[in-house]
Design an enzyme around this catalytic site. Structure first.
Site, PDB file in Angstrom:
ATOM      1  N   LYS A 145       2.515 -12.633   7.546  1.00 52.92           N
ATOM      2  CA  LYS A 145       1.386 -11.902   6.961  1.00 52.92           C
ATOM      3  C   LYS A 145       0.831 -12.782   5.853  1.00 52.92           C
ATOM      4  O   LYS A 145       1.475 -12.951   4.814  1.00 52.92           O
ATOM      5  CB  LYS A 145       1.894 -10.560   6.404  1.00 52.92           C
ATOM      6  CG  LYS A 145       0.863  -9.679   5.714  1.00 52.92           C
ATOM      7  CD  LYS A 145       1.564  -8.421   5.174  1.00 52.92           C
ATOM      8  CE  LYS A 145       0.613  -7.365   4.641  1.00 52.92           C
ATOM      9  NZ  LYS A 145      -0.159  -7.789   3.471  1.00 52.92           N
ATOM     10  N   THR A 188       0.826  -1.204   0.000  1.00 57.56           N
ATOM     11  CA  THR A 188       0.000   0.000   0.000  1.00 57.56           C
ATOM     12  C   THR A 188       0.865   1.261   0.000  1.00 57.56           C
ATOM     13  O   THR A 188       0.461   2.289  -0.527  1.00 57.56           O
ATOM     14  CB  THR A 188      -0.918  -0.004   1.252  1.00 57.56           C
ATOM     15  OG1 THR A 188      -1.581  -1.257   1.312  1.00 57.56           O
ATOM     16  CG2 THR A 188      -1.931   1.123   1.207  1.00 57.56           C
ATOM     17  N   TYR A 210       6.243 -11.904   4.528  1.00 60.35           N
ATOM     18  CA  TYR A 210       5.152 -11.287   3.767  1.00 60.35           C
ATOM     19  C   TYR A 210       4.770 -12.220   2.626  1.00 60.35           C
ATOM     20  O   TYR A 210       5.484 -12.343   1.635  1.00 60.35           O
ATOM     21  CB  TYR A 210       5.644  -9.944   3.232  1.00 60.35           C
ATOM     22  CG  TYR A 210       4.601  -9.077   2.553  1.00 60.35           C
ATOM     23  CD1 TYR A 210       3.284  -9.462   2.434  1.00 60.35           C
ATOM     24  CD2 TYR A 210       4.956  -7.832   2.058  1.00 60.35           C
ATOM     25  CE1 TYR A 210       2.351  -8.641   1.819  1.00 60.35           C
ATOM     26  CE2 TYR A 210       4.029  -7.006   1.438  1.00 60.35           C
ATOM     27  CZ  TYR A 210       2.732  -7.420   1.317  1.00 60.35           C
ATOM     28  OH  TYR A 210       1.809  -6.606   0.709  1.00 60.35           O
TER      29      TYR A 210
END
Lengths: 297, 297
Positions: A159, A44, A131
């Site tokens: 994540k 993001t 991630y």
């Protein structure tokens, strides 16, 4: 720091550079809302589109503005050499954790990805979050590989890219992964539409796109789920279905949230790096209506 | 320059930097074999793993060593800003053409990709080849989009990722694309195992991984096909089936060709940037046997 709401702010930018004022305003809002941690320079935060110097500067700014709230940044890069340099930069400016996706151009093998994490975790002195985002990194983790990586030193969280929609299947999926990783490693859900389901299924954290712009709305869901009120978390998330629909229909969470940030006056338009474009025309009007009607904040 | 064999050499490197001596030897071999053009810094040349300065230096070296043979380099990058800078660098050192893949981290829309090509082609003064490689760039072109981009100024070729295996289907696929693009734009096949099929089906060029290390073997196939001897091209390609099998089984053309370059003494091992690994153990022995038995050169 790997529990609760981890809010991932945008890094607003033009072709001339990062809009540091806008980034500061976004982080200040997260601090005011008291999110549990800040994931600056995540997907993001468009980390992949910035130079090493820009990433270091944005990380420094995030740490300064965040105050007591711990900051994590992505150190993802195609090349191990660059990942190590980015880890060094990030640690120098005082981030509290590193987020590492196995970014790929040539498709990576499981062995190559394991070696990447082995090398990086041996060369850092702060915690790391694995991630797992096949949509951007173009690598599919197996649970077995997650298990091996989670046992490396400094790994403290994973994540994951979402969970199955059905609550019992979500719980099985989280339980399966949990059985393979040490107790000190948390599981954090991403994919905002599935966050409540993931938290209710036993994820300890939500790594959140919308939380980077609408921290209060995201905190309400997180706190309901983590205090054991699964029903309320589901209700709050279901209320946001029009937002999840926009994420699906208008090119994903990043484009929708960047457009929303422009609409709410956090930054000028366009705020994404070309070739990425924010949403225009009728889609933009729909975003404006939805974020108003849902009273997101 | 967008016809015949375009040979894509490796850029051998260690964690310390590019091995310029080894790269020079590889390009010298292509010059000696008289390939039609050289595609330096393609996917095979690991452009995506190098810094801007390294890419400029390798492009310069390629031009110097290539002499009269035209050199093309990839200017691919996630961000339009960086693509434009790379185009400028490449033109400054005298490359004759630019190769542009729509590299992505966030999934790109067709409109975003078209705008990228529109911006870049308006800002260059040498020809450009559109690089369609969904396996690395993670973008799927439609023929309709190819048609629109092919009409932009400076576009002179499209590097397609392969063709269907069946000759009649390959011809239909090439004909379909041909109908949508101007006459001055050539179609070049990649995916070495399908090169003969692609050339026989009407592709004018072969953008070749194996041609970067074994130019004579690749030229023989190219020349047979382009002189109308489809059967001979197919026979020569079928003879190389053990090589195509290694490409499939051992992690793709890049890893196999890099390992073969090490075996043949062009460079020291490992020659790929971490996290990528060359082939070791039993696989490496198979590569050594196959390139010897097939007398690749």
């Amino acid at each position: 720091m790997f529990t609760g709401l981890s809010a991932f702010p945008l890094t607003p930018m033009s072709e001339l550079g990062v809009d540091e004022g806008a980034f500061t305003r976004l982080v200040e809002q997260l601090v005011a809302a008291k999110v549990d941690s800040i994931g600056a320079l995540g997907s993001t935060g468009s980390y992949a589109y910035l130079s090493r110097a820009e990433r270091s500067r944005v990380a420094q700014l995030a740490v300064e503005v965040a105050g007591n709230i711990p900051v994590m940044v992505s150190i993802g890069a195609l090349r191990t050499r660059d990942v190590l340099l980015l880890a060094e930069d990030a640690q120098k400016v005082g981030v509290k954790a590193l987020l590492l996706p196995p970014v790929s151009y040539q498709k990576l093998s499981a062995e190559e990805v394991f070696s990447l994490y082995e090398t990086v975790t041996a060369n850092i002195s702060i915690p790391l979050c694995v991630y797992d985002n096949p949509g951007t990194a173009h690598f599919e983790f197996t649970d077995e590989l997650h298990g091996r990586i989670a046992h490396l030193p400094n790994v403290r969280s994973i994540k994951i890219p979402g969970v199955p929609e059905a609550p019992d299947q979500a719980k099985s999926r989280v339980d399966r992964l949990r059985a393979l990783i040490p107790e000190h490693v948390t599981i954090g859900v991403s994919g905002d539409a599935l966050a409540a389901t993931g938290l209710n299924a036993g994820c300890e954290a939500w790594y959140s796109v919308m939380g980077g712009l609408f921290p209060k709305s995201a905190l309400a869901i997180t706190q309901a789920a983590l205090s054991g009120n699964a029903q309320e978390a589901t209700r709050l998330s279901d209320r946001l279905k029009p937002l999840w629909a926009l994420f699906r229909q208008l090119g994903g969470g990043l484009r929708v949230v960047a457009t929303a940030a422009e609409i709410r006056g956090f930054c000028t338009s366009p705020s994404l790096p070309l070739p990425l474009k924010v949403v225009s025309g009728e889609g933009r009007q729909r975003i404006a209506s939805v974020i108003d009607e849902l009273e997101l904040s």
